[in-house]
Design a protein around this motif. Structure first.
Motif, mmCIF file in Angstrom:
data_model
loop_
_atom_site.group_PDB
_atom_site.id
_atom_site.type_symbol
_atom_site.label_atom_id
_atom_site.label_comp_id
_atom_site.label_asym_id
_atom_site.label_seq_id
_atom_site.Cartn_x
_atom_site.Cartn_y
_atom_site.Cartn_z
ATOM 1 N N ALA A 8 0.855 -1.199 0.000
ATOM 2 C CA ALA A 8 0.000 0.000 0.000
ATOM 3 C C ALA A 8 0.889 1.247 0.000
ATOM 4 N N VAL A 9 0.476 2.255 -0.763
ATOM 5 C CA VAL A 9 1.211 3.521 -0.793
ATOM 6 C C VAL A 9 0.865 4.301 0.481
ATOM 7 N N PHE A 10 1.878 4.954 1.063
ATOM 8 C CA PHE A 10 1.676 5.727 2.296
ATOM 9 C C PHE A 10 2.159 7.140 2.026
ATOM 10 N N SER A 11 1.216 8.101 2.002
ATOM 11 C CA SER A 11 1.587 9.465 1.630
ATOM 12 C C SER A 11 1.085 10.467 2.660
ATOM 13 N N PHE A 12 1.643 11.674 2.605
ATOM 14 C CA PHE A 12 1.287 12.731 3.554
ATOM 15 C C PHE A 12 0.789 13.962 2.808
ATOM 16 N N GLU A 13 0.070 14.810 3.562
ATOM 17 C CA GLU A 13 -0.300 16.127 3.030
ATOM 18 C C GLU A 13 0.193 17.203 3.995
ATOM 19 N N VAL A 14 0.754 18.266 3.446
ATOM 20 C CA VAL A 14 1.191 19.413 4.258
ATOM 21 C C VAL A 14 0.629 20.684 3.634
ATOM 22 N N PRO A 20 -5.765 12.466 11.580
ATOM 23 C CA PRO A 20 -5.729 12.260 13.022
ATOM 24 C C PRO A 20 -6.209 13.539 13.706
ATOM 25 N N VAL A 21 -7.252 13.415 14.490
ATOM 26 C CA VAL A 21 -7.775 14.619 15.152
ATOM 27 C C VAL A 21 -7.091 14.781 16.484
ATOM 28 N N THR A 22 -6.431 15.910 16.670
ATOM 29 C CA THR A 22 -5.628 16.060 17.880
ATOM 30 C C THR A 22 -6.028 17.263 18.723
ATOM 31 N N ASN A 82 0.860 19.417 9.320
ATOM 32 C CA ASN A 82 2.239 19.898 9.557
ATOM 33 C C ASN A 82 2.757 19.529 10.946
ATOM 34 N N ASN A 83 2.260 18.413 11.498
ATOM 35 C CA ASN A 83 2.649 18.024 12.855
ATOM 36 C C ASN A 83 3.547 16.772 12.795
ATOM 37 N N VAL A 106 2.874 13.818 15.500
ATOM 38 C CA VAL A 106 1.712 12.969 15.218
ATOM 39 C C VAL A 106 2.003 12.072 14.008
ATOM 40 N N ALA A 107 2.610 12.653 12.977
ATOM 41 C CA ALA A 107 2.926 11.864 11.778
ATOM 42 C C ALA A 107 3.865 10.716 12.134
ATOM 43 N N GLU A 108 4.821 10.992 13.010
ATOM 44 C CA GLU A 108 5.782 9.941 13.372
ATOM 45 C C GLU A 108 5.107 8.812 14.160
ATOM 46 N N LYS A 109 4.266 9.188 15.124
ATOM 47 C CA LYS A 109 3.614 8.145 15.943
ATOM 48 C C LYS A 109 2.772 7.225 15.046
ATOM 49 N N ILE A 110 2.065 7.818 14.094
ATOM 50 C CA ILE A 110 1.219 6.996 13.226
ATOM 51 C C ILE A 110 2.062 6.145 12.276
ATOM 52 N N THR A 111 3.116 6.756 11.743
ATOM 53 C CA THR A 111 3.992 6.006 10.827
ATOM 54 C C THR A 111 4.579 4.790 11.541
ATOM 55 N N ARG A 112 5.109 5.003 12.740
ATOM 56 C CA ARG A 112 5.726 3.885 13.478
ATOM 57 C C ARG A 112 4.706 2.788 13.786
#
Ligand code: FAD
Length: 286
Positions: A12-18, A205-207, A270-271, A274-280
């Motif tokens: 699966a492709v895993f991408s981000f938005e900023v 992710p709602v933070t 742009n967080n 949060v991006a790292e916790k989800i990626t890991r």
């Protein structure tokens, strides 16, 4: 690299938005966070586009170029068309090309109150066709598991989406949703409509509480009772709410991956934390 070439490789492709900083902040103010986000090595990062009109593209262009050339992650520049003429879009595409940008998310954009829209492009499909004819860009499009707010009904919406794919969109990214059932039902409609391009699921992710209120009023995503309860319980405990929001997003992603989704597009806000916790939490599952 063209984004569509990332799909169909058994993963699966895993991408981000900023998003770029507001006009009154220097563009460099986001570079530190972007570098941390890029260090997570997503397959690509897309960069949002402001309200439109002349010069609106420059920050998107600069950040997409920075991500690609300095932080070495493939980028996608968003581009909206309702407030632009054909000539303005042509100039923007030339600028994207000069900055080495190969991938564009072609969007209609929202109508801005008090601003008379331009008449050259009415729908994203018209922009897709124009971009494809203008140069060697890979074009992606947006899609709406809970149906776009302007659409008459879900059937018309998916038939309109098919027009966007026929006009040259090689990949779709979905609006955020908090209930995976909407996404699975949407995928069934796309299959019936003969849409065969990869579709990424948009996960936010709602933070914090303010963020969810803004998002829901902007895009109309439904809030499942389980999600609403979580928000209510932790609304005054920022750290707990952040952790609950991350856990909720991870649970959504695990279910989507188990169901064989083409890709996950994470709205990072742009967080980097949060991006790292989800990626890991999900990287071994992709
Ligand atoms: P379209 O695909 O044109 O669809 C808009 C409406 O028109 C739909 O109701 C559709 O059913 C209907 N329609 C389409 N074609 C036809 C046709 N031929 N005949 C009749 N009806 C038709 N906005 C920004 O300003 N900047 C951004 O960076 C940005 N990024 C986004 C990223 C994603 C992943 C998503 C999902 C949305 C993004 N948006 C952004 C918001 C987007 O601009 C709005 O949702 C906008 O209202 C619709 O854009 P679209 O490209 O989906 O439009």
């Amino acid at each position: 690299m063209k984004i569509h070439s990332l799909f169909g490789k058994g993963k699966a492709v895993f991408s981000f938005e900023v998003f770029p900083p507001k006009k009154d902040s220097p563009i460099e103010s986001v570079y530190g966070k972007l570098e941390e986000i890029c260090a997570l090595k997503p397959d690509f990062i897309s960069v949002t586009y402001g309200a439109g009109g002349s010069g609106a593209h420059s920050r998107t262009c600069e950040i997409a170029s920075k991500i690609k050339h300095d932080f070495h992650v493939e980028s996608v520049a968003h581009l909206t068309c309702v407030n632009s003429t054909r000539e303005m879009i042509g100039e923007t595409l030339d600028d994207f090309k000069a900055h080495g940008i190969e991938n564009i998310l072609a969007l209609r954009g929202d109508y801005v109150e008090g601003v008379e829209p331009q008449k050259d492009f009415r729908y994203a499909s018209e922009l897709c066709a124009y971009i494809r004819a203008h140069g060697d860009f890979d074009v992606s499009g947006a899609c709406y598991p809970e149906v776009h707010v302007d659409a008459k009904n879900e059937v018309e919406d998916v038939l309109n989406l098919k027009k966007k794919v026929d006009a040259g969109a090689t990949h779709l990214i979905s609006q955020l949703f908090f209930d995976n059932a909407f996404f699975y039902r949407f995928l069934e409609r796309t299959k019936i409509a003969g849409i065969n391009v990869p579709i990424e699921a948009g996960i936010m992710p709602v933070t914090n509480k303010k963020q969810i209120e803004r998002m829901v009023s902007l895009c109309g995503a439904s809030l499942p009772p389980k999600f609403a309860k979580m928000m209510q319980k932790y609304e005054n405990k920022p750290e707990a709410l952040r952790d609950a929001g991350i856990a909720y997003a991870v649970e959504q992603i695990v279910d989507l991956l188990a169901n064989g989704v083409d890709g996950i597009h994470l709205y990072t806000m742009n967080n980097p934390t949060v991006a790292e916790k989800i990626t890991r939490a999900v990287e071994t599952l992709l």
